[in-house]
Write a protein that holds these residues in place. Sequence first.
Motif, PDB file in Angstrom:
ATOM      1  N   TRP A  94      -0.465 -11.051  -4.837  1.00 43.09           N
ATOM      2  CA  TRP A  94       0.528 -10.923  -3.769  1.00 43.09           C
ATOM      3  C   TRP A  94       0.146 -11.801  -2.588  1.00 43.09           C
ATOM      4  O   TRP A  94       0.992 -12.487  -2.019  1.00 43.09           O
ATOM      5  N   LYS A  95      -1.133 -11.770  -2.220  1.00 45.61           N
ATOM      6  CA  LYS A  95      -1.575 -12.576  -1.082  1.00 45.61           C
ATOM      7  C   LYS A  95      -1.454 -14.064  -1.399  1.00 45.61           C
ATOM      8  O   LYS A  95      -1.073 -14.861  -0.544  1.00 45.61           O
ATOM      9  N   ALA A  96      -1.759 -14.439  -2.641  1.00 44.15           N
ATOM     10  CA  ALA A  96      -1.636 -15.849  -3.036  1.00 44.15           C
ATOM     11  C   ALA A  96      -0.189 -16.324  -2.894  1.00 44.15           C
ATOM     12  O   ALA A  96       0.062 -17.434  -2.413  1.00 44.15           O
ATOM     13  N   ARG A  97       0.757 -15.489  -3.289  1.00 40.07           N
ATOM     14  CA  ARG A  97       2.174 -15.841  -3.129  1.00 40.07           C
ATOM     15  C   ARG A  97       2.547 -15.951  -1.662  1.00 40.07           C
ATOM     16  O   ARG A  97       3.270 -16.860  -1.252  1.00 40.07           O
ATOM     17  N   TRP A  98       2.042 -14.996  -0.860  1.00 39.03           N
ATOM     18  CA  TRP A  98       2.327 -15.024   0.566  1.00 39.03           C
ATOM     19  C   TRP A  98       1.791 -16.311   1.196  1.00 39.03           C
ATOM     20  O   TRP A  98       2.489 -16.972   1.959  1.00 39.03           O
ATOM     21  N   ILE A  99       0.556 -16.684   0.837  1.00 35.29           N
ATOM     22  CA  ILE A  99      -0.051 -17.912   1.376  1.00 35.29           C
ATOM     23  C   ILE A  99       0.759 -19.135   0.944  1.00 35.29           C
ATOM     24  O   ILE A  99       1.000 -20.044   1.744  1.00 35.29           O
ATOM     25  N   GLU A 100       1.187 -19.168  -0.308  1.00 30.71           N
ATOM     26  CA  GLU A 100       1.988 -20.292  -0.804  1.00 30.71           C
ATOM     27  C   GLU A 100       3.259 -20.464   0.034  1.00 30.71           C
ATOM     28  O   GLU A 100       3.589 -21.579   0.465  1.00 30.71           O
ATOM     29  N   ILE A 101       3.963 -19.369   0.272  1.00 26.14           N
ATOM     30  CA  ILE A 101       5.203 -19.444   1.049  1.00 26.14           C
ATOM     31  C   ILE A 101       4.899 -19.792   2.502  1.00 26.14           C
ATOM     32  O   ILE A 101       5.578 -20.629   3.104  1.00 26.14           O
ATOM     33  N   LYS A 102       3.878 -19.174   3.071  1.00 23.68           N
ATOM     34  CA  LYS A 102       3.506 -19.440   4.462  1.00 23.68           C
ATOM     35  C   LYS A 102       3.153 -20.914   4.645  1.00 23.68           C
ATOM     36  O   LYS A 102       3.524 -21.530   5.650  1.00 23.68           O
ATOM     37  N   ASN A 103       2.458 -21.506   3.671  1.00 23.42           N
ATOM     38  CA  ASN A 103       2.109 -22.924   3.751  1.00 23.42           C
ATOM     39  C   ASN A 103       3.337 -23.823   3.681  1.00 23.42           C
ATOM     40  O   ASN A 103       3.338 -24.915   4.244  1.00 23.42           O
ATOM     41  N   LEU A 104       4.382 -23.382   3.005  1.00 25.26           N
ATOM     42  CA  LEU A 104       5.624 -24.147   2.978  1.00 25.26           C
ATOM     43  C   LEU A 104       6.345 -24.066   4.322  1.00 25.26           C
ATOM     44  O   LEU A 104       6.921 -25.039   4.801  1.00 25.26           O
ATOM     45  N   ILE A 105       6.292 -22.883   4.931  1.00 15.28           N
ATOM     46  CA  ILE A 105       6.971 -22.659   6.205  1.00 15.28           C
ATOM     47  C   ILE A 105       6.211 -23.305   7.360  1.00 15.28           C
ATOM     48  O   ILE A 105       6.801 -23.929   8.238  1.00 15.28           O
TER      49      ILE A 105
ATOM     50  N   THR B  81       0.841  -1.199   0.000  1.00 18.51           N
ATOM     51  CA  THR B  81       0.000   0.000   0.000  1.00 18.51           C
ATOM     52  C   THR B  81       0.874   1.246   0.000  1.00 18.51           C
ATOM     53  O   THR B  81       0.588   2.218  -0.705  1.00 18.51           O
ATOM     54  N   ALA B  82       1.962   1.225   0.776  1.00 19.87           N
ATOM     55  CA  ALA B  82       2.891   2.356   0.830  1.00 19.87           C
ATOM     56  C   ALA B  82       3.583   2.569  -0.511  1.00 19.87           C
ATOM     57  O   ALA B  82       4.009   3.680  -0.821  1.00 19.87           O
ATOM     58  N   CYS B  83       3.684   1.498  -1.302  1.00 13.29           N
ATOM     59  CA  CYS B  83       4.252   1.603  -2.662  1.00 13.29           C
ATOM     60  C   CYS B  83       3.163   1.895  -3.692  1.00 13.29           C
ATOM     61  O   CYS B  83       3.394   1.787  -4.896  1.00 13.29           O
ATOM     62  N   ARG B  84       1.985   2.215  -3.197  1.00 17.43           N
ATOM     63  CA  ARG B  84       0.827   2.587  -4.014  1.00 17.43           C
ATOM     64  C   ARG B  84       0.360   1.480  -4.962  1.00 17.43           C
ATOM     65  O   ARG B  84      -0.103   1.746  -6.068  1.00 17.43           O
ATOM     66  N   VAL B  85       0.487   0.251  -4.501  1.00 18.12           N
ATOM     67  CA  VAL B  85      -0.092  -0.873  -5.235  1.00 18.12           C
ATOM     68  C   VAL B  85      -1.591  -0.830  -4.942  1.00 18.12           C
ATOM     69  O   VAL B  85      -1.999  -0.744  -3.778  1.00 18.12           O
ATOM     70  N   ALA B  86      -2.401  -0.875  -5.984  1.00 18.80           N
ATOM     71  CA  ALA B  86      -3.856  -0.762  -5.833  1.00 18.80           C
ATOM     72  C   ALA B  86      -4.423  -1.980  -5.106  1.00 18.80           C
ATOM     73  O   ALA B  86      -3.908  -3.097  -5.233  1.00 18.80           O
ATOM     74  N   GLU B  87      -5.480  -1.756  -4.370  1.00 19.68           N
ATOM     75  CA  GLU B  87      -6.117  -2.823  -3.600  1.00 19.68           C
ATOM     76  C   GLU B  87      -6.567  -3.972  -4.501  1.00 19.68           C
ATOM     77  O   GLU B  87      -6.468  -5.136  -4.130  1.00 19.68           O
ATOM     78  N   ASP B  88      -7.033  -3.645  -5.709  1.00 16.14           N
ATOM     79  CA  ASP B  88      -7.486  -4.712  -6.618  1.00 16.14           C
ATOM     80  C   ASP B  88      -6.329  -5.489  -7.237  1.00 16.14           C
ATOM     81  O   ASP B  88      -6.541  -6.452  -7.969  1.00 16.14           O
TER      82      ASP B  88
END
Length: 143
Positions: A76-87, A64-71
Amino acid sequence: MSDFDVVAQKISGLVHDLRRAHRTDGEPSFDVMARRAGYSKATLHRVLKGRDLPKWDVLHAFLTACRVAEDEMSPWKARWIEIKNLIDPIPASTTTGVPGVTADDSCDRCGLRIGNPDVHAAWHEQFVPRTDTARRALTSVPA
């Protein structure tokens, strides 16, 4: 390749793309980003270090601070979930030691949803035999 290497590679790729998002926004200072995101400069700076996976709310604030739009957040969240599921994978179910009963599941014997497997197993041991005895007694009484 070890699991550790896979996680490190995925975090590295995520950090690379976060740096691109930062660059696309004109590389705002961490002071500016902290004001936009509501997190400290140090917290936001750690996101780009890539030593570990930040919590989603921190990553979302960074984007958000880098002005990435909410839509544009879903990938990004899908990538985060993928990595979190590995960890930290979440197991499909937890075995309770009671035949036919798994945590957060329905009982194979009575069909009830189980909140606490130990309490439910105790219920079967203590009350079901009494209920069965009472039922037999009631059905054997002549009408």
